[in-house]
Design a protein around this motif. Sequence first.
Motif, PDB file in Angstrom:
ATOM      1  N   LEU A   8     -10.551  -1.530 -15.011  1.00  9.51           N
ATOM      2  CA  LEU A   8      -9.504  -1.587 -13.998  1.00  9.51           C
ATOM      3  C   LEU A   8      -9.586  -2.922 -13.270  1.00  9.51           C
ATOM      4  O   LEU A   8     -10.632  -3.291 -12.731  1.00  9.51           O
ATOM      5  N   THR A  10      -7.901  -4.903 -10.209  1.00  3.95           N
ATOM      6  CA  THR A  10      -7.017  -4.716  -9.066  1.00  3.95           C
ATOM      7  C   THR A  10      -7.605  -5.408  -7.849  1.00  3.95           C
ATOM      8  O   THR A  10      -8.160  -6.510  -7.961  1.00  3.95           O
ATOM      9  N   ARG A  11      -7.523  -4.774  -6.683  1.00  8.54           N
ATOM     10  CA  ARG A  11      -8.103  -5.301  -5.448  1.00  8.54           C
ATOM     11  C   ARG A  11      -8.676  -4.148  -4.643  1.00  8.54           C
ATOM     12  O   ARG A  11      -8.403  -2.984  -4.914  1.00  8.54           O
ATOM     13  N   ASP A  14      -6.656  -0.951  -3.055  1.00  6.93           N
ATOM     14  CA  ASP A  14      -5.698  -0.265  -3.925  1.00  6.93           C
ATOM     15  C   ASP A  14      -6.014   1.223  -3.927  1.00  6.93           C
ATOM     16  O   ASP A  14      -6.860   1.705  -4.682  1.00  6.93           O
ATOM     17  N   ALA A  17      -5.359   3.287  -7.246  1.00  9.47           N
ATOM     18  CA  ALA A  17      -6.367   3.045  -8.274  1.00  9.47           C
ATOM     19  C   ALA A  17      -7.707   3.682  -7.907  1.00  9.47           C
ATOM     20  O   ALA A  17      -8.424   4.197  -8.781  1.00  9.47           O
ATOM     21  N   ARG A  33     -14.620  -1.452 -12.640  1.00  8.08           N
ATOM     22  CA  ARG A  33     -13.568  -2.039 -11.798  1.00  8.08           C
ATOM     23  C   ARG A  33     -13.930  -3.461 -11.409  1.00  8.08           C
ATOM     24  O   ARG A  33     -15.076  -3.764 -11.080  1.00  8.08           O
ATOM     25  N   ASP A  35     -12.379  -6.316  -8.765  1.00  3.56           N
ATOM     26  CA  ASP A  35     -11.417  -6.566  -7.691  1.00  3.56           C
ATOM     27  C   ASP A  35     -11.236  -8.060  -7.463  1.00  3.56           C
ATOM     28  O   ASP A  35     -12.221  -8.811  -7.365  1.00  3.56           O
ATOM     29  N   ARG A  67      -3.503  -4.051 -12.369  1.00  2.00           N
ATOM     30  CA  ARG A  67      -2.687  -3.629 -11.224  1.00  2.00           C
ATOM     31  C   ARG A  67      -2.494  -4.811 -10.283  1.00  2.00           C
ATOM     32  O   ARG A  67      -1.783  -5.750 -10.617  1.00  2.00           O
ATOM     33  N   HIS A  68      -3.145  -4.804  -9.151  1.00  3.08           N
ATOM     34  CA  HIS A  68      -2.900  -5.856  -8.153  1.00  3.08           C
ATOM     35  C   HIS A  68      -4.002  -6.917  -8.222  1.00  3.08           C
ATOM     36  O   HIS A  68      -4.613  -7.257  -7.201  1.00  3.08           O
ATOM     37  N   PHE A  69      -4.239  -7.433  -9.410  1.00  2.00           N
ATOM     38  CA  PHE A  69      -5.282  -8.445  -9.586  1.00  2.00           C
ATOM     39  C   PHE A  69      -4.657  -9.821  -9.379  1.00  2.00           C
ATOM     40  O   PHE A  69      -4.093 -10.411 -10.294  1.00  2.00           O
ATOM     41  N   HIS A 281       3.686  -2.102 -11.792  1.00  2.00           N
ATOM     42  CA  HIS A 281       2.533  -1.824 -10.932  1.00  2.00           C
ATOM     43  C   HIS A 281       2.945  -0.984  -9.728  1.00  2.00           C
ATOM     44  O   HIS A 281       2.263  -0.964  -8.710  1.00  2.00           O
ATOM     45  N   ASP A 283       3.395   1.368  -6.841  1.00  2.00           N
ATOM     46  CA  ASP A 283       2.537   2.355  -6.195  1.00  2.00           C
ATOM     47  C   ASP A 283       3.307   3.651  -5.983  1.00  2.00           C
ATOM     48  O   ASP A 283       4.535   3.658  -5.903  1.00  2.00           O
TER      49      ASP A 283
END
Length: 332
Positions: A8, A10-11, A14, A17, A33, A35, A67-69, A281, A283
């Motif tokens: 995963l 992302t940040r 999130d 996630a 994960r 981030d 996702r929000h990477f 992505h 939400d």
Amino acid sequence: MAERSVLLLTRRDDGEATEASALLRRIGVPVHRLDADGLADVRAVHGQDGVLTLDGHRFAPTVTWLRHFSLRAAPDGLPAGPAGGRMVYRDGWTALAQQLAAASPATIGAADPGQLVQRARALALGVRVPRGLVTTDPAYAAGLLPAERYVLKVLDRHYVEPEPGRLDWYLPRVLDRDRLAGLPGLPRGTPVMLQEYVEHDAEYRVYLAGDELHAFEVTKEHPEDIWTRPDEVVVRRVRAPAAVASAARAIARETGAVVGAFDFLRDRDGGEPVFLEMNAHGDWHWFEHKAGVDVVTRAVVRTVRDLHRAAIGNARPAAVGLLTFLGAGRGG
């Protein structure tokens, strides 16, 4: 042998996630994960055998979920050095995330075409979209797109992050022709999407997760109300109209989306669905909370689980116990 695991990207904040990862781990699907705002001390090695080592944990990604990477989230966490070197650092992590997704047996979120591609694919499928133009001069472009009212919106995300954790929003606006100078706060000459305003009697947010489709009807007075007046927005879970469901699935197939959020209107005159855009992505917690359900969370978990199992050659139906667990919701 290296562990087979979901990766995963992302940040830290999130929430979707985080919840999905916890549920996946509880049903035996390992998740690692990374981030974007937590890279300062990360040690990563990727070899020709496809095995990734993150801080001593060796695993082969089965599903890479982007996702929000975004390295915009962590400028304060960048190492010291010349400006050019810091740019290479950002670009290197961004490239690594994209290439890990491309090399993974399955990926979610990597297929994220912009509005021009989405509109073209929808039109080719016979799905109606609002008449629109991309322009650096909305007032001039309105002469090429006669309409009584317009929607003006940015081409990419509706927000930027000039500082970690601080978002600046540039929201869609409904405007008459004589007010089409541009969006507040954007420099003159910024490319934007100018669309005709479609009179409608319903708006839908539709989430696709694998083979599952979950729809919400959204009632609001202004396009930006979700962000500016959320308490005034009414959201209820509904069965997606057949034409909306068919269009969402067709666009997902054409764009390669495995998980995504689709926005549709129902034309006031003929009831025809009008496709606005897709967010790979998107939400879902806010819509679930407003409607009092958690159906999208569970659908996403099932989708990631099934992709993981298929990647390790273990694609079998879920056990009754698992379905019961997932059906229990967040309080179960």
